[in-house]
Structure formats: structure tokens, C-alpha cells
Design an enzyme around this catalytic site. Structure first.
Site, mmCIF file in Angstrom:
data_model
loop_
_atom_site.group_PDB
_atom_site.id
_atom_site.type_symbol
_atom_site.label_atom_id
_atom_site.label_comp_id
_atom_site.label_asym_id
_atom_site.label_seq_id
_atom_site.Cartn_x
_atom_site.Cartn_y
_atom_site.Cartn_z
ATOM 1 N N GLN A 77 -2.839 1.884 15.206
ATOM 2 C CA GLN A 77 -1.804 2.376 14.297
ATOM 3 C C GLN A 77 -0.907 3.419 14.972
ATOM 4 O O GLN A 77 0.323 3.377 14.859
ATOM 5 C CB GLN A 77 -2.475 2.979 13.052
ATOM 6 C CG GLN A 77 -1.508 3.537 12.010
ATOM 7 C CD GLN A 77 -2.250 4.236 10.861
ATOM 8 O OE1 GLN A 77 -3.472 4.249 10.805
ATOM 9 N NE2 GLN A 77 -1.499 4.823 9.947
ATOM 10 N N ASP A 120 -8.943 0.491 2.518
ATOM 11 C CA ASP A 120 -7.912 0.059 3.461
ATOM 12 C C ASP A 120 -8.397 0.399 4.876
ATOM 13 O O ASP A 120 -8.018 1.409 5.454
ATOM 14 C CB ASP A 120 -6.602 0.779 3.107
ATOM 15 C CG ASP A 120 -5.488 0.485 4.085
ATOM 16 O OD1 ASP A 120 -5.550 -0.556 4.755
ATOM 17 O OD2 ASP A 120 -4.557 1.307 4.171
ATOM 18 N N ARG A 158 -7.065 3.504 13.803
ATOM 19 C CA ARG A 158 -6.110 4.599 14.029
ATOM 20 C C ARG A 158 -5.459 4.557 15.396
ATOM 21 O O ARG A 158 -4.306 4.986 15.550
ATOM 22 C CB ARG A 158 -6.828 5.946 13.852
ATOM 23 C CG ARG A 158 -7.435 6.164 12.499
ATOM 24 C CD ARG A 158 -6.402 6.093 11.399
ATOM 25 N NE ARG A 158 -7.008 6.333 10.099
ATOM 26 C CZ ARG A 158 -6.394 6.126 8.942
ATOM 27 N NH1 ARG A 158 -5.151 5.677 8.926
ATOM 28 N NH2 ARG A 158 -7.008 6.369 7.809
ATOM 29 N N ASP A 171 0.845 -1.189 0.000
ATOM 30 C CA ASP A 171 0.000 0.000 0.000
ATOM 31 C C ASP A 171 0.883 1.241 0.000
ATOM 32 O O ASP A 171 1.850 1.318 0.759
ATOM 33 C CB ASP A 171 -0.919 -0.007 1.226
ATOM 34 C CG ASP A 171 -2.056 0.993 1.094
ATOM 35 O OD1 ASP A 171 -2.407 1.366 -0.054
ATOM 36 O OD2 ASP A 171 -2.590 1.419 2.133
ATOM 37 N N GLU A 231 -9.273 4.281 -1.734
ATOM 38 C CA GLU A 231 -8.090 4.160 -2.586
ATOM 39 C C GLU A 231 -8.450 3.468 -3.907
ATOM 40 O O GLU A 231 -9.494 2.829 -4.021
ATOM 41 C CB GLU A 231 -7.007 3.299 -1.894
ATOM 42 C CG GLU A 231 -6.651 3.768 -0.490
ATOM 43 C CD GLU A 231 -5.419 3.065 0.083
ATOM 44 O OE1 GLU A 231 -4.639 2.457 -0.688
ATOM 45 O OE2 GLU A 231 -5.259 3.137 1.318
ATOM 46 N N THR A 239 -8.803 -5.720 4.269
ATOM 47 C CA THR A 239 -8.726 -4.771 3.163
ATOM 48 C C THR A 239 -9.749 -5.225 2.129
ATOM 49 O O THR A 239 -9.741 -6.399 1.745
ATOM 50 C CB THR A 239 -7.321 -4.758 2.522
ATOM 51 O OG1 THR A 239 -6.346 -4.501 3.532
ATOM 52 C CG2 THR A 239 -7.222 -3.699 1.429
ATOM 53 N N GLU A 245 -9.194 12.313 8.630
ATOM 54 C CA GLU A 245 -9.075 13.666 8.094
ATOM 55 C C GLU A 245 -10.406 14.419 8.168
ATOM 56 O O GLU A 245 -10.430 15.615 8.476
ATOM 57 C CB GLU A 245 -8.578 13.615 6.649
ATOM 58 C CG GLU A 245 -7.181 13.057 6.497
ATOM 59 C CD GLU A 245 -6.931 12.629 5.064
ATOM 60 O OE1 GLU A 245 -6.493 13.471 4.267
ATOM 61 O OE2 GLU A 245 -7.208 11.454 4.733
ATOM 62 N N GLU A 297 -9.973 4.005 4.342
ATOM 63 C CA GLU A 297 -9.122 4.759 3.429
ATOM 64 C C GLU A 297 -9.623 4.465 2.023
ATOM 65 O O GLU A 297 -9.587 3.321 1.563
ATOM 66 C CB GLU A 297 -7.639 4.371 3.591
ATOM 67 C CG GLU A 297 -7.088 4.802 4.950
ATOM 68 C CD GLU A 297 -5.569 4.755 5.050
ATOM 69 O OE1 GLU A 297 -4.935 4.008 4.272
ATOM 70 O OE2 GLU A 297 -5.028 5.461 5.918
ATOM 71 N N HIS A 332 -3.408 14.012 1.591
ATOM 72 C CA HIS A 332 -3.565 13.034 2.671
ATOM 73 C C HIS A 332 -2.318 13.001 3.558
ATOM 74 O O HIS A 332 -2.419 13.038 4.790
ATOM 75 C CB HIS A 332 -3.838 11.648 2.099
ATOM 76 C CG HIS A 332 -3.844 10.560 3.131
ATOM 77 N ND1 HIS A 332 -4.839 10.431 4.068
ATOM 78 C CD2 HIS A 332 -2.945 9.557 3.391
ATOM 79 C CE1 HIS A 332 -4.574 9.399 4.854
ATOM 80 N NE2 HIS A 332 -3.437 8.857 4.465
ATOM 81 N N LYS A 374 -3.758 -2.192 10.325
ATOM 82 C CA LYS A 374 -4.206 -2.272 8.934
ATOM 83 C C LYS A 374 -4.501 -3.699 8.490
ATOM 84 O O LYS A 374 -5.262 -3.903 7.545
ATOM 85 C CB LYS A 374 -3.088 -1.745 8.016
ATOM 86 C CG LYS A 374 -2.665 -0.325 8.267
ATOM 87 C CD LYS A 374 -3.560 0.622 7.520
ATOM 88 C CE LYS A 374 -2.945 2.007 7.444
ATOM 89 N NZ LYS A 374 -3.771 2.889 6.613
HETATM 90 MN MN MN Z 1 -3.888 2.898 2.874
#
Ligand code: MN
Length: 413
Positions: free
Chosen positions: A231, A224, A228, A117, A192, A248, A360, A190, A124, A244
Site C-alpha cells: 500500500q 479489510d 501496508r 471503503d 470496520e 476482504t 496503529e 482493519e 484512524h 487491499k
Molecule cells: Mn479499510
């Protein structure tokens, strides 16, 4: 003119032809299908019925065999599909192998090999930098010199619609005296794109930016899912790990790169951006490394939470090209395999409504965002469903839809 009863502007029309893997109740063996309109072509059987021998690669439960045949076979397969779905001479042989989309079960389209990834959105990366590392430069010093990435977990890549349990793990907030274990309280998404790779290489080989097109088979939508809190505590100094690797999600339909020719755009660059090293440039590219082989894509995404649009990211804002990501991935001699997958990184634009993660959108939970029912939200709740859709320009002013990737959060266990 096609013999199919299909509007010329259908987002799954003849200019698209995405590949997937499906089964039916009557024939539960998963096999390769091609979506056309609201139908699925049983590709291997239609190939057999028309004498297209190479179509035997589609009588398999993943796209990997076809991916291994390389670009010449990919182009030939697409040419055969285009011919038999257009030319009325093939209608009699092909029509019995078209199934209604709502009568099939869709499966993971590839047996995922290595999964990487990336982190290719400057917006971002800056946002995450400001939220996670407020005392450091928002953009890491290496960020405009190489596409930053990490190796993820291929075994937990699942097809759209697969639910998952809220992950548990270890976290320690700034105010916590010691780490604690439990369900993540900052579960996130996420938004993507994922790139599906074929044309396996051997260790020691490199794929240049110019050669990347021979290995980039197609695009999926990718979510993804990210914890948080897990992480934030674990990622220094080696990067994302258990925050993560629990799940996915990818879309069931793989849009061939050949269907995205009309969506190619130059990469965003300005005078202040550093020139990249030669291995990341490719020929036919400008001094800033944009255009030509290092292309961007004009893909428009929508992120929905329980049906409500919460963000509209624009892929054309991404700084690094998939060709550059593949060149970087192999510049040390690392091989790629058929069915490898790499994510673009979260797609975020300059506007608040274009941010591709809840981290975000809620600015680290400090600014919860409003929903239509008047409630506000920072991170995912149990039972939430997130769905991502996207479209891109096709030929002659048409649109192609990139399918969808959805998933629902189950309570922890
Ligand atoms: Mn990602």
C-alpha cells in the site's frame, strides 16, 4: 411472549433477527436463513408453511432478491418473522424449519455488487497521516468536508472463516534503492463495519441523507485485510489498490438497521468542526450535521489475535454517518445496486487500546505491542487468526451481538 425456549436477554433474540445464507448436508442448496437464538430459521420454507407469499424471495442463494424489494418488503418480512416466532399459533408450522446453528454451513450472505471503503474515523485518519506522511498535516484538508473513500474489489469479499494466502506484491521501503517483489511483510487488519445496500437506483439519481434509510438494509462486521508495504509504495496518487484487493472478510449474519434503533447516537462534533455542504446534512440535523438522519451508532468492537483481545474500538467515535457516506457516493449521479457494500473505514478511538489496525497498534512497526505470552508483534504472521466481534444496545437494556468475522493467514504461494 415467544413460544421459543429463548432467554429474554439472548443476544440473538427477537429484537435482532439477522439474515444470512446457509445450507445443510441434507439440502446443500444455499438459501436465506434468519438466526434466532442458537437456531437458524429456513425462512422461505417457514414462509411457505404459513402462507407468507413474499417469503419466496428467500428461496435464493443470496439476500439480493430480498434487498431488491425495498424497505416496505424489509419491514413486512421483519414483522412476519416477529409474529410467527412469538405467536404460539404458528409454532406447529414454523418449528420444523428451525435448524441447529451448528448443523448448518454459512455462506456469503450477499452477491456483492459494487464495493466501496471509507475512512470515517478521525483518530484512524490522523494516526495513519502521522505514520505515512509525518511531514504533512495529520488530517487531509478535505477530510472534514467529505467522507473519503475508494472503490475496492467485490470479487474478493469472502464470508467469515475463509482463509487466504499472504499476498505477494511490489514494495519499496525508504531505505531500498529499488523496488522488490515478494510476500508482504506488513500484513495487517482493519476493523470496520460494512453496510449492505438495497433498493437499487438508476444512473443520474441521487440518494439524500434523508432518503438513505430506504437503501441501508443492514450491517456486517468487516475486516479489510491490508498489506501496508504494498500500500505505502503504490497508493500515491490514486489510493489503495493491490494492498487491499486480495481479500476482504465479512460476517455471515447481516444485522438489519431496524434492529439497531436503540444504538443510534449523534455524530461526534465540536464547535471548531466546519459545517458540511447541504447535501451532507439532511433535515432534522444540527448545524454541525449531527443527529437526525445523519446518525452514528453505539457499537462496541473487540479484535482478537489468536484468541487474545488486542483492541476494543468504539464505533461511536466515527465522524461520518453511513447516511452521509451513501449520499456522498451518489451525489454525482452514480447508481447503487442491490447487494452493494460499503465499509466504514478502520474504527479507531483516541486511546491506544482502541486502535483498529496493527499499523496503529505498533505505530508503523516502531512500537511492537505485547501479547500475553510475553512476545511482541507488529504485523500478522502466517497461521495467525484474527476475529472481530461486536455488540450494540438493544431495546430495554438488552444487547444484540453482531456476529463475528474471522480469518486465518495462510503462507504465500
Ligand atoms: Mn479499510
Amino acid at each position: 411472549m415467544t413460544w421459543l425456549d429463548l432467554p429474554a436477554d439472548h443476544p440473538f433474540g427477537l429484537a435482532h433477527l439477522p439474515y444470512g445464507v446457509f445450507s445443510t448436508v441434507a439440502d446443500p442448496a444455499p438459501r436465506v436463513g434468519v438466526r434466532i437464538g442458537d437456531l437458524v430459521l429456513d425462512a422461505a420454507r417457514a414462509a411457505a408453511a404459513t402462507g407468507y407469499a413474499a417469503g419466496a424471495a428467500w428461496a435464493t442463494p443470496s439476500l439480493n432478491a430480498f434487498l431488491g424489494q425495498g424497505t416496505t418488503a424489509w419491514a413486512a418480512g421483519r414483522a412476519w418473522l416477529t409474529q410467527v416466532l412469538n405467536d404460539a399459533a404458528y409454532q406447529h408450522a414454523v418449528q420444523p424449519h428451525l435448524l441447529p446453528l451448528d448443523a448448518v454451513t454459512l455462506h456469503l450472505p450477499i452477491t456483492v455488487g459494487d464495493y466501496v471503503d471509507y475512512y470515517a474515523s478521525a483518530h484512524h485518519a490522523r494516526n495513519v497521516g502521522m505514520i505515512f506522511r509525518p511531514d504533512s498535516p495529520a488530517l487531509p484538508v478535505n477530510w472534514k468536508h467529505l467522507p473519503i473513500g475508494y472503490h475496492g474489489r467485490s470479487g474478493t469479499v469472502v464470508v467469515s472463516g475463509t482463509p487466504f494466502h499472504r499476498p505477494c506484491g511490489q514494495r519499496k521501503g525508504p531505505q531500498d534503492p529499488v523496488p522488490v517483489y515478494g510476500p508482504s511483510v506488513r500484513l495487517d487488519i482493519e476493523a470496520e463495519l460494512g453496510y449492505v445496500v438495497g433498493g437499487a437506483t438508476s444512473m443520474g439519481e441521487r440518494i439524500s441523507v434523508d432518503e438513505a434509510g430506504e437503501h441501508l438494509f443492514g450491517v456486517v462486521l468487516l475486516n479489510d485485510w491490508s498489506a501496508r508495504d504494498i500500500q505505502a509504495w503504490e497508493y500515491v496518487p490514486l489510493g489503495p489498490y493491490l494492498g487491499k484487493s486480495f481479500c476482504t472478510s465479512i460476517s455471515a449474519w447481516v444485522t438489519p438497521m431496524a434492529a439497531l434503533q436503540s444504538a443510534r447516537v449523534d455524530l461526534p462534533r465540536d464547535e471548531a468542526d466546519p459545517e458540511v455542504l447541504p447535501y451532507l446534512r439532511g433535515t432534522g440535523t444540527g448545524v454541525q450535521g449531527s443527529g437526525g438522519a445523519a446518525f452514528g451508532l453505539d457499537v462496541h468492537l473487540e479484535v482478537r489475535l489468536n484468541g487474545e483481545v488486542v483492541s476494543r474500538p468504539e464505533y461511536r467515535d466515527m465522524y461520518w454517518s453511513p447516511a452521509q457516506m451513501l449520499a456522498h457516493m451518489t451525489v454525482n449521479g452514480a447508481s447503487v445496486g442491490d447487494g452493494d457494500l460499503f465499509g466504514s473505514g478502520t474504527i479507531s478511538g483516541p486511546e491506544k487500546g482502541q486502535r483498529g489496525s496493527f499499523l496503529e497498534l505498533s505505530w508503523g512497526g516502531q512500537e511492537p505491542f505485547e501479547l500475553a505470552d510475553g512476545s511482541s508483534r507488529s504485523y500478522l504472521q502466517d497461521g495467525d487468526e484474527v476475529a472481530i466481534t461486536a455488540w450494540a444496545p438493544g431495546p430495554d437494556g438488552t444487547r444484540i451481538d453482531l456476529g463475528d468475522v474471522s480469518g486465518r493467514v495462510r503462507p504465500p504461494r
